[in-house]
Write a protein that holds these residues in place. Sequence first.
Motif, PDB file in Angstrom:
ATOM      1  N   TYR A  29       7.177  -1.754   7.595  1.00 31.66           N
ATOM      2  CA  TYR A  29       8.222  -0.899   7.146  1.00 31.66           C
ATOM      3  C   TYR A  29       9.502  -1.836   6.924  1.00 31.66           C
ATOM      4  N   LEU A  30       9.552  -3.060   7.259  1.00 29.54           N
ATOM      5  CA  LEU A  30      10.531  -3.818   6.805  1.00 29.54           C
ATOM      6  C   LEU A  30      10.571  -4.516   5.474  1.00 29.54           C
ATOM      7  N   GLY A  31       9.289  -4.851   5.126  1.00 31.01           N
ATOM      8  CA  GLY A  31       9.051  -5.865   4.010  1.00 31.01           C
ATOM      9  C   GLY A  31       8.222  -5.037   2.934  1.00 31.01           C
ATOM     10  N   THR A  32       7.598  -4.154   3.253  1.00 27.00           N
ATOM     11  CA  THR A  32       6.731  -3.411   2.244  1.00 27.00           C
ATOM     12  C   THR A  32       7.463  -2.871   1.000  1.00 27.00           C
ATOM     13  N   ALA A  33       7.217  -3.283  -0.361  1.00 26.22           N
ATOM     14  CA  ALA A  33       7.942  -2.549  -1.453  1.00 26.22           C
ATOM     15  C   ALA A  33       7.564  -1.306  -1.526  1.00 26.22           C
ATOM     16  N   LEU A  34       8.702  -0.449  -1.858  1.00 27.93           N
ATOM     17  CA  LEU A  34       8.788   0.894  -1.776  1.00 27.93           C
ATOM     18  C   LEU A  34       8.955   1.448  -3.478  1.00 27.93           C
ATOM     19  N   PRO A  35       8.287   2.647  -3.692  1.00 29.26           N
ATOM     20  CA  PRO A  35       8.455   3.131  -5.045  1.00 29.26           C
ATOM     21  C   PRO A  35       9.563   3.756  -5.378  1.00 29.26           C
ATOM     22  N   VAL A  36      10.671   3.741  -4.479  1.00 32.42           N
ATOM     23  CA  VAL A  36      11.888   4.201  -5.066  1.00 32.42           C
ATOM     24  C   VAL A  36      13.001   3.134  -4.508  1.00 32.42           C
ATOM     25  N   ALA A  37      14.006   3.147  -5.250  1.00 27.99           N
ATOM     26  CA  ALA A  37      15.257   2.078  -4.846  1.00 27.99           C
ATOM     27  C   ALA A  37      16.316   2.954  -4.026  1.00 27.99           C
ATOM     28  N   ALA A  38      16.189   4.149  -4.098  1.00 21.41           N
ATOM     29  CA  ALA A  38      17.307   5.052  -3.221  1.00 21.41           C
ATOM     30  C   ALA A  38      16.670   6.370  -2.432  1.00 21.41           C
ATOM     31  N   ALA A  39      17.510   6.990  -1.285  1.00 20.69           N
ATOM     32  CA  ALA A  39      16.761   8.211  -1.087  1.00 20.69           C
ATOM     33  C   ALA A  39      17.863   8.973  -0.588  1.00 20.69           C
TER      34      ALA A  39
END
Length: 366
Positions: free
Chosen positions: A231-241
């Motif tokens: 959860y620190l380095g994995t790319a996410l499909p969103v830039a903001a939440a």
Amino acid sequence: MSKTTATPAGPAPVWDVINGFTSYWALSAALDLGLFDALAEDADSATGLDAAQLATAIGAAGPGQVTVLAETLVALGLLSAAEDRFRLTPTAERYLVSTAPASMAALVRYSPGPPAAWPGLADTIRTGAPEPAVTAGLAELYPALVRATGPTQAGVATAVAAELERRGLWPEQPTVVDLGCGSGAWLTALLRTRPAGTVIAVDRPNVLPIAERAATDVGLREQVIAVAGDYLGTALPVAAADVVVLAHVLRAEPAERARQLLARAVELAGAGGVVVVVDYPRPDPARARHDDGDVRGEDRVAACVAARHELLLSLTMLASTAGLGVTVADLRAWAEAAGAELVDSFEPLPRQHVHLIRSRTPEATS
């Protein structure tokens, strides 16, 4: 004049610690035997069962053995007794019956972590890290542990959703990032209050299916984007939440990694979102420090006594992970370093500490 002799200190605190070991195994044995479930299933549960009836119900050798165990549980406040019969206390009925919605029956077994961690605690403190076999045992145990936390965390998450709505921080179609989603209790509880929302659920590959199954079971799987990895380095499909959840994650991480993880959460929340940190903070030493810079011993003692639960859970982290728990001072410092601030702390349920962190950057207005 006769010389006054001070009364020597008694051994009660030492016995309390020794008996704590016995108390845990008494509860564990009762759960393994199905003792609480047997009392809950009794048709006349208000009256309870005598030792012979209870022995039959749980397959014990006889009433003598059951009496010793049941009376111990009475002394611990987990059963009540009237004449020769035993019955559930309200606490046992709510938290120790396996089918109860808020059951902690599984958590009792898994919360202490790998059994091998505790005999090796002295070596862990000497070397600064648990043995590899212990950390491997935790990785193996983790799926069962996160399932066991589900009932408790579902209640916390529901209460937090209500609090976020009260504060105007819970939009009708929120985007939520749950870093370390575990059992899926948080994402399912949050989505139940906002079915049109979306949750990006992040956890290790052997845990993520548990959260996915939880979402499927309540008909919310389409609202969940599952991301396996660190959860620190994995790319996410969103830039903001709108909301970023860190539930019982930071305390198991070394300080620098925990700081980086909170910084990532702050960046995701941006100017308008909120980071929700749920953890068991150790006492903040600053609470015991006075204006003259001195630390009063009695104040430190009071702080430690008040945080007994939180300290024991931090010690559990030390025994089997690279973490030492967290303090509120840690959260404030890490938030400040990330350009944010801890705006509030509260307990939606007893012993469940929630901290809200928001960016100091004003939200953009159109």
